[in-house]
Design a protein around this motif. Sequence first.
Motif, mmCIF file in Angstrom:
data_model
loop_
_atom_site.group_PDB
_atom_site.id
_atom_site.type_symbol
_atom_site.label_atom_id
_atom_site.label_comp_id
_atom_site.label_asym_id
_atom_site.label_seq_id
_atom_site.Cartn_x
_atom_site.Cartn_y
_atom_site.Cartn_z
ATOM 1 N N GLY A 108 0.814 -1.200 0.000
ATOM 2 C CA GLY A 108 0.000 0.000 0.000
ATOM 3 C C GLY A 108 0.850 1.252 0.000
ATOM 4 O O GLY A 108 2.025 1.236 0.342
ATOM 5 N N LEU A 109 0.227 2.381 -0.395
ATOM 6 C CA LEU A 109 0.979 3.612 -0.591
ATOM 7 C C LEU A 109 1.348 4.283 0.722
ATOM 8 O O LEU A 109 2.496 4.641 0.944
ATOM 9 N N GLY A 110 0.409 4.486 1.617
ATOM 10 C CA GLY A 110 0.706 5.192 2.847
ATOM 11 C C GLY A 110 0.933 6.679 2.611
ATOM 12 O O GLY A 110 0.476 7.247 1.628
ATOM 13 N N ARG A 111 1.702 7.296 3.488
ATOM 14 C CA ARG A 111 1.937 8.740 3.413
ATOM 15 C C ARG A 111 2.801 9.100 2.214
ATOM 16 O O ARG A 111 2.533 10.069 1.503
ATOM 17 N N SER A 112 3.866 8.354 1.987
ATOM 18 C CA SER A 112 4.806 8.640 0.904
ATOM 19 C C SER A 112 5.686 7.413 0.723
ATOM 20 O O SER A 112 6.024 6.759 1.707
ATOM 21 N N PRO A 113 6.100 7.138 -0.499
ATOM 22 C CA PRO A 113 6.984 5.974 -0.686
ATOM 23 C C PRO A 113 8.313 6.097 0.062
ATOM 24 O O PRO A 113 8.978 5.095 0.280
ATOM 25 N N LEU A 114 8.700 7.305 0.452
ATOM 26 C CA LEU A 114 9.981 7.513 1.133
ATOM 27 C C LEU A 114 9.830 7.731 2.637
ATOM 28 O O LEU A 114 10.814 8.015 3.321
ATOM 29 N N TRP A 115 8.615 7.586 3.146
ATOM 30 C CA TRP A 115 8.376 7.838 4.573
ATOM 31 C C TRP A 115 8.729 6.598 5.360
ATOM 32 O O TRP A 115 8.013 5.589 5.299
ATOM 33 N N PRO A 116 9.808 6.628 6.151
ATOM 34 C CA PRO A 116 10.267 5.397 6.816
ATOM 35 C C PRO A 116 9.228 4.755 7.734
ATOM 36 O O PRO A 116 9.163 3.519 7.828
ATOM 37 N N ASN A 117 8.440 5.560 8.404
ATOM 38 C CA ASN A 117 7.531 5.014 9.413
ATOM 39 C C ASN A 117 6.405 4.174 8.818
ATOM 40 O O ASN A 117 5.709 3.453 9.553
ATOM 41 N N ASP A 118 6.201 4.259 7.507
ATOM 42 C CA ASP A 118 5.171 3.454 6.864
ATOM 43 C C ASP A 118 5.644 2.032 6.553
ATOM 44 O O ASP A 118 4.850 1.195 6.149
ATOM 45 N N TYR A 119 6.939 1.787 6.726
ATOM 46 C CA TYR A 119 7.475 0.475 6.365
ATOM 47 C C TYR A 119 7.422 -0.480 7.550
ATOM 48 O O TYR A 119 7.904 -0.172 8.640
ATOM 49 N N LYS A 120 6.844 -1.643 7.288
ATOM 50 C CA LYS A 120 6.607 -2.613 8.362
ATOM 51 C C LYS A 120 7.681 -3.683 8.432
ATOM 52 O O LYS A 120 7.986 -4.195 9.506
ATOM 53 N N TYR A 121 8.268 -4.032 7.291
ATOM 54 C CA TYR A 121 9.223 -5.135 7.232
ATOM 55 C C TYR A 121 10.609 -4.589 6.884
ATOM 56 O O TYR A 121 10.750 -3.788 5.961
ATOM 57 N N TRP A 122 11.626 -5.056 7.602
ATOM 58 C CA TRP A 122 12.965 -4.501 7.463
ATOM 59 C C TRP A 122 14.011 -5.605 7.353
ATOM 60 O O TRP A 122 13.890 -6.659 7.993
ATOM 61 N N GLY A 123 15.052 -5.316 6.562
ATOM 62 C CA GLY A 123 16.220 -6.183 6.547
ATOM 63 C C GLY A 123 17.108 -5.895 7.749
ATOM 64 O O GLY A 123 16.804 -5.022 8.567
ATOM 65 N N GLN A 124 18.220 -6.590 7.809
ATOM 66 C CA GLN A 124 19.101 -6.459 8.974
ATOM 67 C C GLN A 124 20.034 -5.250 8.863
ATOM 68 O O GLN A 124 20.632 -4.842 9.857
ATOM 69 N N GLY A 125 20.139 -4.692 7.672
ATOM 70 C CA GLY A 125 20.969 -3.500 7.477
ATOM 71 C C GLY A 125 22.365 -3.839 7.007
ATOM 72 O O GLY A 125 22.908 -4.908 7.300
ATOM 73 N N THR A 126 22.928 -2.900 6.250
ATOM 74 C CA THR A 126 24.300 -3.049 5.770
ATOM 75 C C THR A 126 24.982 -1.685 5.864
ATOM 76 O O THR A 126 24.407 -0.669 5.490
ATOM 77 N N GLN A 127 26.201 -1.673 6.382
ATOM 78 C CA GLN A 127 26.895 -0.419 6.662
ATOM 79 C C GLN A 127 27.597 0.107 5.416
ATOM 80 O O GLN A 127 28.303 -0.640 4.721
ATOM 81 N N VAL A 128 27.416 1.387 5.163
ATOM 82 C CA VAL A 128 28.133 2.083 4.101
ATOM 83 C C VAL A 128 28.957 3.186 4.745
ATOM 84 O O VAL A 128 28.418 4.025 5.468
ATOM 85 N N THR A 129 30.259 3.166 4.488
ATOM 86 C CA THR A 129 31.155 4.177 5.035
ATOM 87 C C THR A 129 31.927 4.826 3.895
ATOM 88 O O THR A 129 32.572 4.132 3.108
ATOM 89 N N VAL A 130 31.831 6.147 3.810
ATOM 90 C CA VAL A 130 32.502 6.893 2.756
ATOM 91 C C VAL A 130 33.505 7.834 3.404
ATOM 92 O O VAL A 130 33.143 8.687 4.206
ATOM 93 N N SER A 131 34.762 7.675 3.042
ATOM 94 C CA SER A 131 35.811 8.507 3.617
ATOM 95 C C SER A 131 36.210 9.609 2.642
ATOM 96 O O SER A 131 36.156 9.444 1.427
ATOM 97 N N SER A 132 36.629 10.716 3.211
ATOM 98 C CA SER A 132 37.005 11.873 2.368
ATOM 99 C C SER A 132 38.464 11.805 1.947
ATOM 100 O O SER A 132 39.232 10.992 2.446
#
Length: 125
Positions: free
Chosen positions: A101-125
Amino acid sequence: QVQLVDAGGGSVQAGGSLRLSCVVYAYAYSSTYIAWIRQAPGKEREGVAAIYVGDGSTYYADSVKGRFTISQDNAKSTVYLQMNSLKPEDTAMYYCAARYGLGRSPLWPNDYKYWGQGTQVTVSS
């Protein structure tokens, strides 16, 4: 039940590229929105890109437009996030997330119910 397995993070220098992947195990997969949501230490979660699997419509945060591309391979039930021209401010934990379903916005994090475990991205200058 929905399960997401995200991967592909790492450490790169500014200007470099990374590709994240998210394998989605879900019923009615074609009815899902899949988003990439990031969170840096001490900051709010930010939806950076989303795709509606049904028709391939894509959505981007202004902070990543022109640099990140979200795409899907339906045969593999996989969503990708190609990240180019990375900046130090892109450093964060990146999560793949899904919802129906659409919810508030496709980019609104709070509308998302299911999540992966996450992956770290680190960018150095």
